[in-house]
Design a protein around this motif. Sequence first.
Motif, PDB file in Angstrom:
ATOM      1  N   LEU A  11       0.892  -1.120   0.071  1.00  0.00           N
ATOM      2  CA  LEU A  11       0.037  -0.100   0.087  1.00  0.00           C
ATOM      3  C   LEU A  11       0.940   1.145   0.091  1.00  0.00           C
ATOM      4  O   LEU A  11       0.412   2.236  -0.706  1.00  0.00           O
ATOM      5  N   ARG A  12       1.876   1.295   0.709  1.00  0.00           N
ATOM      6  CA  ARG A  12       2.758   2.330   0.474  1.00  0.00           C
ATOM      7  C   ARG A  12       3.403   2.677  -0.716  1.00  0.00           C
ATOM      8  O   ARG A  12       3.633   3.780  -0.991  1.00  0.00           O
ATOM      9  N   GLU A  13       3.892   1.715  -1.235  1.00  0.00           N
ATOM     10  CA  GLU A  13       4.327   1.472  -2.656  1.00  0.00           C
ATOM     11  C   GLU A  13       3.545   2.074  -3.532  1.00  0.00           C
ATOM     12  O   GLU A  13       3.546   3.016  -4.585  1.00  0.00           O
ATOM     13  N   VAL A  14       2.209   1.662  -3.598  1.00  0.00           N
ATOM     14  CA  VAL A  14       1.155   2.127  -4.529  1.00  0.00           C
ATOM     15  C   VAL A  14       1.032   3.623  -4.220  1.00  0.00           C
ATOM     16  O   VAL A  14       0.616   4.339  -5.163  1.00  0.00           O
ATOM     17  N   TRP A  15       0.776   4.098  -2.976  1.00  0.00           N
ATOM     18  CA  TRP A  15       0.575   5.291  -2.719  1.00  0.00           C
ATOM     19  C   TRP A  15       1.945   6.198  -3.348  1.00  0.00           C
ATOM     20  O   TRP A  15       1.617   7.178  -3.682  1.00  0.00           O
ATOM     21  N   SER A  16       3.105   6.002  -3.120  1.00  0.00           N
ATOM     22  CA  SER A  16       3.865   6.479  -3.575  1.00  0.00           C
ATOM     23  C   SER A  16       4.090   6.814  -4.925  1.00  0.00           C
ATOM     24  O   SER A  16       4.589   7.825  -5.705  1.00  0.00           O
ATOM     25  N   ALA A  18       1.447   6.344  -6.910  1.00  0.00           N
ATOM     26  CA  ALA A  18       0.667   7.414  -7.443  1.00  0.00           C
ATOM     27  C   ALA A  18       0.557   8.641  -7.241  1.00  0.00           C
ATOM     28  O   ALA A  18       0.319   9.704  -7.753  1.00  0.00           O
ATOM     29  N   ARG A  19       1.483   9.264  -6.123  1.00  0.00           N
ATOM     30  CA  ARG A  19       1.801  10.425  -5.910  1.00  0.00           C
ATOM     31  C   ARG A  19       2.577  11.097  -6.516  1.00  0.00           C
ATOM     32  O   ARG A  19       2.771  12.237  -7.216  1.00  0.00           O
ATOM     33  N   TRP A  24      -4.044   9.521  -9.704  1.00  0.00           N
ATOM     34  CA  TRP A  24      -4.863   9.369  -8.454  1.00  0.00           C
ATOM     35  C   TRP A  24      -5.920   8.321  -8.628  1.00  0.00           C
ATOM     36  O   TRP A  24      -6.483   7.803  -7.656  1.00  0.00           O
ATOM     37  N   VAL A  27      -5.439   4.739  -6.715  1.00  0.00           N
ATOM     38  CA  VAL A  27      -5.675   4.382  -5.289  1.00  0.00           C
ATOM     39  C   VAL A  27      -7.068   3.637  -5.205  1.00  0.00           C
ATOM     40  O   VAL A  27      -7.106   2.676  -4.399  1.00  0.00           O
ATOM     41  N   GLU A  30      -6.842   0.201  -6.577  1.00  0.00           N
ATOM     42  CA  GLU A  30      -6.187  -0.724  -5.678  1.00  0.00           C
ATOM     43  C   GLU A  30      -7.209  -1.018  -4.373  1.00  0.00           C
ATOM     44  O   GLU A  30      -7.184  -2.406  -3.961  1.00  0.00           O
TER      45      GLU A  30
END
Length: 54
Positions: A11-16, A18-19, A24, A27, A30
């Motif tokens: 989840l941290r990897e997907v967030w980084s 996407a950011r 967006w 998110v 996922e």
Amino acid sequence: MSYLRHLDRLLREVWSVARANRAWWMVPLELVLLVPAALINSGQVAAPFIYTLF
């Protein structure tokens, strides 16, 4: 517990990603894919109910 550690890292990897890419839409996608996967992998309790769907 290692499952949760890997999930947290995912989840941290997907967030980084996407950011960084300003994508967006990744998110919610996922999250939509994660909820059914969590229900299916929840353990032995869900197995009889999954078999009745097929």
